[in-house]
Design an enzyme around this catalytic site. Structure first.
Site, short mmCIF file in Angstrom:
data_model
loop_
_atom_site.label_atom_id
_atom_site.label_comp_id
_atom_site.label_asym_id
_atom_site.label_seq_id
_atom_site.Cartn_x
_atom_site.Cartn_y
_atom_site.Cartn_z
N GLY A 109 -43.44 23.58 3.04
CA GLY A 109 -43.38 22.17 2.70
C GLY A 109 -42.66 21.41 3.76
O GLY A 109 -42.11 21.99 4.71
N PHE A 126 -37.20 14.81 6.62
CA PHE A 126 -36.27 15.31 7.62
C PHE A 126 -36.64 16.62 8.24
O PHE A 126 -36.14 16.98 9.28
CB PHE A 126 -34.94 15.59 6.91
N VAL A 134 -39.95 23.40 6.03
CA VAL A 134 -39.46 24.59 5.35
C VAL A 134 -40.53 25.68 5.45
O VAL A 134 -41.69 25.46 5.13
CB VAL A 134 -39.15 24.29 3.88
N ASP A 164 -31.03 12.26 -5.11
CA ASP A 164 -32.45 12.17 -4.73
C ASP A 164 -33.33 13.00 -5.64
O ASP A 164 -34.17 13.77 -5.19
CB ASP A 164 -32.63 12.57 -3.26
N LYS A 174 -36.29 13.88 -7.83
CA LYS A 174 -37.71 13.52 -7.95
C LYS A 174 -38.48 14.82 -8.01
O LYS A 174 -37.94 15.88 -7.67
CB LYS A 174 -38.16 12.66 -6.77
N ASN A 214 -38.38 17.50 -5.28
CA ASN A 214 -37.13 18.20 -4.99
C ASN A 214 -36.72 19.17 -6.10
O ASN A 214 -35.61 19.68 -6.11
CB ASN A 214 -36.01 17.18 -4.72
N ASP A 243 -33.18 20.55 -2.03
CA ASP A 243 -32.95 19.36 -1.21
C ASP A 243 -31.67 18.60 -1.55
O ASP A 243 -31.70 17.56 -2.21
CB ASP A 243 -34.14 18.41 -1.27
N THR A 257 -35.22 7.47 -3.08
CA THR A 257 -36.64 7.35 -2.83
C THR A 257 -37.14 6.11 -3.55
O THR A 257 -36.82 5.92 -4.72
CB THR A 257 -37.37 8.61 -3.33
P1 ADP Z 1 -36.18 17.12 3.00
O1 ADP Z 1 -34.70 17.11 2.94
O2 ADP Z 1 -36.67 16.85 4.40
O3 ADP Z 1 -36.84 16.27 1.97
P2 ADP Z 1 -36.68 19.48 1.35
O4 ADP Z 1 -35.50 20.36 1.25
O5 ADP Z 1 -36.94 18.59 0.18
O6 ADP Z 1 -36.63 18.65 2.71
O7 ADP Z 1 -37.96 20.39 1.58
C1 ADP Z 1 -39.25 19.80 1.75
C2 ADP Z 1 -40.31 20.50 0.90
O8 ADP Z 1 -40.35 21.90 1.27
C3 ADP Z 1 -40.03 20.52 -0.59
O9 ADP Z 1 -40.54 19.38 -1.23
C4 ADP Z 1 -40.73 21.80 -1.04
O10 ADP Z 1 -42.10 21.58 -1.26
C5 ADP Z 1 -40.57 22.73 0.15
N1 ADP Z 1 -39.39 23.62 -0.03
C6 ADP Z 1 -38.11 23.28 0.21
N2 ADP Z 1 -37.26 24.31 -0.05
C7 ADP Z 1 -38.02 25.32 -0.48
C8 ADP Z 1 -37.73 26.67 -0.93
N3 ADP Z 1 -36.48 27.13 -0.98
N4 ADP Z 1 -38.77 27.44 -1.30
C9 ADP Z 1 -40.03 26.95 -1.26
N5 ADP Z 1 -40.36 25.71 -0.86
C10 ADP Z 1 -39.38 24.89 -0.47
MG MG Z 2 -37.10 16.49 -0.13
#
Ligand code: ADP
Ligand code: MG
Length: 746
Positions: free
Chosen positions: A408, A412, A415, A548, A550, A553, A566, A585
């Site tokens: 995903g 920012f 992942v 945040d 939603k 997350n 997140d 958001t």
């Molecule tokens: P940002 O801070 O840029 O928003 P996120 O931490 O929300 O980044 O991660 C972005 C996306 O990646 C999430 O919406 C999810 O779909 C995927 N993702 C994040 N962490 C994990 C995880 N531990 N396992 C599986 N997918 C993840």
């Molecule tokens: Mg996120």
């Protein structure tokens, strides 16, 4: 610099990258404004600008008065803000703002002083004139909140001039006025004998519960003999106290009256009239009791010694914490393997912890990146795995991660799934470009610090964090089930539901069926919402605001349980403390976040209300397909009179809980009252729900994740990044040095 991950540089804000055409809600990226007025005001006037003349202040104020962000400012603050605006001449034909502009160009609001402007919008490469602006007209309000790319071009059609307001100026004075007011109220409260038994943090809570009321000169505030339930503090103006016809006293700023009403209904002993225009801060008994419980009880209660929360102390930032963490090398193989990878070389180590190198791996296709970092629990896990393999002992301080599919991406970061080579354990690796992280390093450090220290079954756990020259990394639990947005997209459907109209009611015949969107079944939503309630309760007890919430997350593990992920916007906010940064958001942000007057973890309960609404209806409560304009959405969020529409299939209990979460006044919001999260757990929507079973992961998740849930999103994601340059964009030595300095302690 390529800023594609930056929350600032995003040009496609509001546009949804992956979307379910099926549903009315789409994936949304988070945004953040800069810190409110934390720094000293250091506004440099642009070359042609001149100071605003004092004689124009009134006119400017009258132009601004109807804006959302100005509607609640007191006179003094408005005056201060206006007097910091400057005047800028614009020649005929000159473009004042350009559609799509971001960054510094998008931090200003304009009031037209003279001349004429046209507003142009580019649609499919053709410019359309959509509006004209003349003296007194205002544009760019949203830029006082965050870097929203300019939605239109504004050009002068005659020689013209504007007054300019910078975001930093605005937010600085709003914050200053709030701090001022709150500390005033606190001083007031300290001088009320009846409240002497309150603890400091209880008083802090009360400070937020006061409401402002304005009386015209001559108006009656309270009347002798009436039963009262309200307590008054004078903020501005003068009042007369009468008994019978006789004036017995005069009251001024910081005087108070009617405090007995907080105890019980009691006839007022005097009449109070406003002598001048009078501004009072008021608190009624119902609010008092909701926030703190009955005053009688508090007065009886002995002042108990503050229970020191060990966990909280542990969570507080400690300068040396980073040093105590075990450090080791990390080797990431097949780096960026999800996109066409090429072997490449990068420069050698530059900073303390930034030993970065590159080598081509066996196939010659993948790149290896060496990182230094803090591996916390991972090393422990590895030791277990490596005991049997003596020959690997030398490598016990090295973690080898093989990068797999892209899971995903957020505003920012990206992942990826990674596999630890020696144990075969899988994790999720979040990677953030330093160039992007530099835009708001505070958020990045908060995320690192908070995720490292929390331990809750429904919060994502961090195992390690490290960095190379270009990027920051955090290693998390792998959540293979995707996120709640994937679930929503999979489950949402159009239903036909009978909605009685006038005709059918009159004739007594069957109500016609209407087509409408429906999200998850209530029982399924209940499981997810309950899990989040437990996670938020834990975070709040540890003075963390998530900020945040939603569907994107909330991540789902292999069995179908959820965890909050997140923590990019999570922040430590002490009880009674407040924070000002606008972030979240669009569509989800709480009113107190929008108004920039300070907020705390109350925003999480609001966003829980939005999330619950979204899960049940597959729509957002404040956004509609027709209204995507973020300023309009925020106006609705703040406007008490704007009604939230609940679909007819939603149960009464669900509607009631959502409306209590979407209470615009934070002190009155469920979750913020005396019972805190318990009030939510005991809400009828959760009647009979097995909270203990959930906390112990004893109850079965209502839905097992399916491969297909996120398959489409992931393939589109991978497609979108295919053919992308493998190399980080070139950075100057100066930029690199800045990164090193900034992220040394990561
Ligand atoms: P940002 O801070 O840029 O928003 P996120 O931490 O929300 O980044 O991660 C972005 C996306 O990646 C999430 O919406 C999810 O779909 C995927 N993702 C994040 N962490 C994990 C995880 N531990 N396992 C599986 N997918 C993840
Ligand atoms: Mg996120």
């Amino acid at each position: 610099m390529g800023h594609e991950h930056s929350k600032y540089g995003e040009r496609d804000h509001g546009h949804v990258p992956y979307i379910a055409q099926k549903t009315q809600v789409g994936r949304a990226k988070a945004i953040t404004g800069n810190k409110a007025g934390a720094t000293k005001l250091d506004i440099k006037l642009p070359p042609k600008a001149t100071r605003t003349e004092a004689s124009d202040y009134e006119f400017i104020k009258s132009s601004l008065i109807n804006l959302l962000l100005f509607s609640r400012l007191d006179r003094v603050t408005a005056q201060r803000i206006v007097s910091e605006m400057y005047m800028l001449p614009v020649l005929a034909g000159e473009i004042l703002i350009q559609q799509g502009d971001t960054g510094d160009a998008a931090t200003k609001l304009f009031v037209v002083r003279s001349g004429k402007f046209e507003v142009l919008e580019r649609r499919k490469d053709v410019m359309f004139k959509v509006n004209t602006k003349e003296r007194g007209d205002v544009f760019g309000e949203i830029s006082l909140m965050y870097d929203c790319p300019r939605s239109a071009t504004v050009a002068a059609t005659t020689d013209a001039s504007v007054w300019v307001l910078e975001r930093d100026v605005f937010r600085h004075f709003v914050q200053a006025s709030v701090e001022d007011e709150k500390s005033q109220v606190q001083i007031f409260l300290n001088s009320v004998p009846l409240l002497a038994s309150l603890r400091p943090e209880e008083k802090m809570k009360l400070v937020d519960a006061f409401q402002e009321e304005v009386y015209a000169a001559g108006a009656r505030v309270i009347c002798e003999g009436d039963l009262g339930d309200k307590f008054y503090l004078i903020k501005e103006g003068e009042a007369r106290v009468l008994q019978g016809d006789k004036e017995v006293n005069r009251l001024f700023r910081s005087d108070f009256f009617g405090e007995q009403a907080l105890l019980q209904d009691e006839p007022r002993r005097a009449t109070v009239n406003a002598l001048t225009s009078l501004t009072c801060l008021t608190l009624d008994r119902r609010t008092f009791v909701a926030v703190l419980g009955p005053l009688q009880d508090i007065m009886k209660k002995e002042k108990s010694a503050e229970v020191v929360n060990q966990r909280m102390a542990k969570l507080r930032p400690q300068g040396s914490a980073a040093l105590r963490r075990p450090t080791a090398e990390v080797l990431i193989k097949n780096y960026g393997g999800h996109v066409a990878a090429t072997a490449a070389a990068a420069a050698g180590p530059a900073g303390v912890a930034a030993a970065a190198g590159a080598a081509s791996a066996g196939s010659g296709k993948s790149r290896q990146v060496m990182c230094d970092g803090h591996l916390d629990e991972v090393l422990e896990l590895l030791k277990g795995g490596q005991k049997m393999q003596d020959e690997h002992r030398d490598h016990s301080r090295r973690l080898v991660l093989v990068e797999g599919e892209l899971l995903g991406e957020g505003a920012f970061s990206r992942v990826c799934k990674v596999t630890e080579e020696s144990t075969g354990r899988v994790f999720a690796l979040k990677r953030m470009a330093k160039s992007a992280a530099l835009q708001c390093p505070d958020h990045v450090f908060c995320e690192q610090h908070i995720t490292r220290n929390i331990a809750h079954p429904f919060c994502l756990r961090q195992y390690a964090s490290f960095q190379d020259r270009y990027s920051l990394y955090m290693l998390f639990d792998l959540m293979p089930g995707g996120d709640l947005m994937d679930v929503l997209v999979a489950e949402a459907k159009v239903i036909k539901y009978p909605v009685p109209d006038k005709n059918s009611l009159r004739k007594g015949c069957l109500a016609p069926k209407m087509k409408m969107w429906q999200g998850l079944e209530e029982s399924m939503s209940r499981f997810y919402i309950a899990s989040i309630v437990l996670a938020l309760e834990y975070l709040h007890d540890n003075s963390i605001a998530f900020r945040d919430l939603k569907p994107e997350n909330v991540l789902i593990d292999a069995q179908g349980y959820v965890k909050l992920g997140d923590f990019g916007f999570a922040k430590m906010v002490e009880t009674g403390g407040r924070t000002y940064t606008f972030c979240g958001t669009p569509g989800y942000v709480a009113p107190e976040n929008v108004m920039g007057r300070g907020y705390n973890h109350s925003v999480d309960w609001w966003t829980l209300g939005v999330l619950m609404y979204v899960l049940l209806t597959a729509r957002q409560p404040f956004t509609s397909p027709k209204t995507q304009d973020p300023m309009e959405v925020m106006r609705r969020i703040v406007d008490e009179r704007w009604p939230i529409k609940y679909p007819p299939y939603m149960s009464e209990e669900a509607t009631d809980l959502i409306s209590k979460l979407l209470e615009r006044k934070p002190v009155k919001r469920i979750g913020m009252l005396q019972g805190k999260a318990r009030d939510i757990k005991q809400h009828p929507w959760f009647a009979g729900f097995d909270w203990e079973g959930l906390a112990a992961r004893r109850i079965d998740p209502p839905r097992k994740p399916k491969e297909s849930d996120s398959a489409k999103r992931k393939s589109e994601l991978a497609e979108a990044h295919r053919g992308e340059p493998k190399e980080p964009p070139p950075a100057t030595a100066q930029e690199m040095a800045e990164w090193d300095r900034m992220f040394r302690d990561f």
